[in-house]
Structures are given as structure tokens and as C-alpha cells.
Design a protein around this motif. Sequence first.
Motif, PDB file in Angstrom:
ATOM      1  N   ASP A   1      15.165   3.885  24.462  1.00 44.58           N
ATOM      2  CA  ASP A   1      16.012   4.466  23.416  1.00 44.58           C
ATOM      3  C   ASP A   1      17.454   3.980  23.504  1.00 44.58           C
ATOM      4  O   ASP A   1      18.126   3.847  22.482  1.00 44.58           O
ATOM      5  CB  ASP A   1      15.990   5.999  23.492  1.00 44.58           C
ATOM      6  CG  ASP A   1      14.650   6.573  23.045  1.00 44.58           C
ATOM      7  OD1 ASP A   1      13.996   5.951  22.186  1.00 44.58           O
ATOM      8  OD2 ASP A   1      14.257   7.634  23.567  1.00 44.58           O
ATOM      9  N   THR A   2      17.931   3.759  24.726  1.00 42.98           N
ATOM     10  CA  THR A   2      19.320   3.331  24.907  1.00 42.98           C
ATOM     11  C   THR A   2      19.393   2.155  25.870  1.00 42.98           C
ATOM     12  O   THR A   2      18.487   1.934  26.676  1.00 42.98           O
ATOM     13  CB  THR A   2      20.179   4.475  25.477  1.00 42.98           C
ATOM     14  OG1 THR A   2      19.752   4.769  26.818  1.00 42.98           O
ATOM     15  CG2 THR A   2      20.082   5.721  24.606  1.00 42.98           C
ATOM     16  N   SER A   3      20.496   1.428  25.787  1.00 39.27           N
ATOM     17  CA  SER A   3      20.718   0.308  26.709  1.00 39.27           C
ATOM     18  C   SER A   3      20.897   0.809  28.131  1.00 39.27           C
ATOM     19  O   SER A   3      20.486   0.143  29.087  1.00 39.27           O
ATOM     20  CB  SER A   3      21.946  -0.495  26.266  1.00 39.27           C
ATOM     21  OG  SER A   3      21.735  -1.072  25.004  1.00 39.27           O
ATOM     22  N   ALA A   4      21.503   1.992  28.283  1.00 39.63           N
ATOM     23  CA  ALA A   4      21.691   2.561  29.617  1.00 39.63           C
ATOM     24  C   ALA A   4      20.344   2.814  30.289  1.00 39.63           C
ATOM     25  O   ALA A   4      20.178   2.565  31.495  1.00 39.63           O
ATOM     26  CB  ALA A   4      22.489   3.858  29.521  1.00 39.63           C
ATOM     27  N   ALA A   5      19.364   3.289  29.511  1.00 37.84           N
ATOM     28  CA  ALA A   5      18.029   3.541  30.059  1.00 37.84           C
ATOM     29  C   ALA A   5      17.349   2.232  30.446  1.00 37.84           C
ATOM     30  O   ALA A   5      16.630   2.166  31.455  1.00 37.84           O
ATOM     31  CB  ALA A   5      17.181   4.292  29.040  1.00 37.84           C
ATOM     32  N   ALA A   6      17.587   1.177  29.668  1.00 34.42           N
ATOM     33  CA  ALA A   6      16.994  -0.124  29.979  1.00 34.42           C
ATOM     34  C   ALA A   6      17.601  -0.708  31.252  1.00 34.42           C
ATOM     35  O   ALA A   6      16.893  -1.298  32.083  1.00 34.42           O
ATOM     36  CB  ALA A   6      17.200  -1.077  28.799  1.00 34.42           C
ATOM     37  N   VAL A   7      18.902  -0.551  31.417  1.00 27.57           N
ATOM     38  CA  VAL A   7      19.566  -1.019  32.654  1.00 27.57           C
ATOM     39  C   VAL A   7      18.996  -0.284  33.856  1.00 27.57           C
ATOM     40  O   VAL A   7      18.697  -0.885  34.899  1.00 27.57           O
ATOM     41  CB  VAL A   7      21.094  -0.794  32.568  1.00 27.57           C
ATOM     42  CG1 VAL A   7      21.748  -1.072  33.923  1.00 27.57           C
ATOM     43  CG2 VAL A   7      21.705  -1.699  31.513  1.00 27.57           C
ATOM     44  N   LEU A   8      18.837   1.031  33.727  1.00 26.85           N
ATOM     45  CA  LEU A   8      18.303   1.844  34.822  1.00 26.85           C
ATOM     46  C   LEU A   8      16.878   1.405  35.174  1.00 26.85           C
ATOM     47  O   LEU A   8      16.501   1.404  36.359  1.00 26.85           O
ATOM     48  CB  LEU A   8      18.315   3.320  34.425  1.00 26.85           C
ATOM     49  CG  LEU A   8      17.921   4.328  35.514  1.00 26.85           C
ATOM     50  CD1 LEU A   8      18.890   4.240  36.690  1.00 26.85           C
ATOM     51  CD2 LEU A   8      17.897   5.743  34.941  1.00 26.85           C
TER      52      LEU A   8
END
Length: 278
Positions: free
Chosen positions: A183-190
Motif C-alpha cells: 500500500d505504501t513505499s514505507a511498507a515496501a522498504v520494510l
Amino acid sequence: MGRRPHARRLAAISAGAIAATTLLAACSSSQGAASRAQSSTLQKVARGGTLRIASCLTFPPFGSTDKANQPQGFDIDVAKAMAKALGVKVKIVDTTSANRVPNLRTHKVDAVICNFTTTAERAKQVAFSDPYIVAGEVLMVKKSSDIAGIKDLSGKKVAVTKGSTNGAAVKEGNPRARIQEYDTSAAAVLAVKQGQADAMVEDSNFLNAQAKSDPSLKVTKDSVVPLEYNAIGVSQGDPDWLQWINTWLREFNTSGQSAALYKKWFGVKPVYPLNPSY
């Protein structure tokens, strides 16, 4: 001979009708332009005193929140500069990549400033300004990873953000890659940090900033897409609003304000020129 006065009268009547029609068309055109201008987002924002901007607050340093939970970032400062030029306040509406187009089509916001890559497909639904920032699409992996480019993604799990162009770009470059949407780029980075994904594909400005802040990550040299142009998105059918934004952007870019904000948030000078080159 006896019909000539009648013919002259007909000619005079026709000429008068044509003149009246021309005048009516001119008045109608003028009234239409005036009506269009009054209904433009430009006038609505000026009358309302507030500019509503959709921005992604999980995409630092483009957009995030500070300790007081207030929006901050490169895109936020661009929005503030735009509002200042209009002489109005700015209201930041948090959004996701997937909701950028719906926000415009439902008129929830006046514009989208959220790393919005211009594509012909998206332009079927929204209008784009001139570019305000340029990037490539690159890969971010763990520093211990042996992935060096898109050819190494066969069978690998690749994190991308929903609503972005990244998944399609990866599949075009390597159909054997396994796309995982977040859903978010932050979640993909994590997901990359925790080993749930082998790599992430995203805007080079964003990923370089992530790798700079976390020594366990690195950005590969191989680009998935050489260059992409990010613009301000607006609703279709509002030429006056789009013209104002493009005129303001030219001043914003050529004055050095844009470059100064880029240096503030990314720590370096802009990597790519704003003028498209082929």
C-alpha cells in the motif's frame, strides 16, 4: 431591371444577418471564456483562500510527518511555495499512490503533488503539468545481496507500491520477476529490510535517500527505467488552472527555488535536468 432593388435589399439583409451572427458568436465566445475562467479551479482557490494538495506522507523525503505530526518534505514545500504564489493557505491531504487519480476525478483536491510520473495511460484520466522533478527507477536491496540489475530478478520477490508504474516496468524488463504490491513505499522498504522481499523498485531520488539513511541497504547502478518525469496532476478540462501552474512552475524552476529545496531535502544538487532529452 425591376428586380435589382429587391436583390439589393436581400443582399443588405443577408449582410446584416451575417454581421449579427458574427457579433453574437463573438459575444457568446467571450461569455464562454469568462464563464470558464470563473469556474476554473484557479478562481475557486482564490475565492476560497485554500489550496488543497494531495501528497503522500509515507514517502520521505518527498512527504512525511514531523514530531508534531505536521506534513513535511520536498513535495510539501513545493505545495507551500505554490500556495504562497497564489496568496492562499495550503491544506495537505494525505494520499496513497493508488488514490492519486481518484482524488482528482472526484475533485477531492485541487492538485496532486506526490511523485506523480507522467504516462500516456494516466493522461487518459488526468492532466499533467510540466515536470518539476526528474528521476530514474532503480533497485534497492540489502547490502549483502548479489542482485546487481533487473536481469538478476528472475524468481526474486520484488516490492513495488500499488498504483505505481514500477511493477509494469519490472515485468517488461524481466517477466520472471515475482511482483509483490504494498500500500505504501514505507511498507515496501520494510519488506526489503525484513527479508520479505529481495528487492524494491522505486524512484531513484526516494531510494537513494533511504539507502543514505540506512547503511544496511544499497541502490544498484542498473536502472529499470532510465528517466521518468514527475509532474503536478490536475483534473482534465481546466486549461486556465493548468496554464497558471505551468507558468508558476517555470518561475519556480528557473529562479533556483526548486534546486534549493532539492538540496535541502536530498542533500545534493538535482541529479537530472528538468528538460526532457532523448
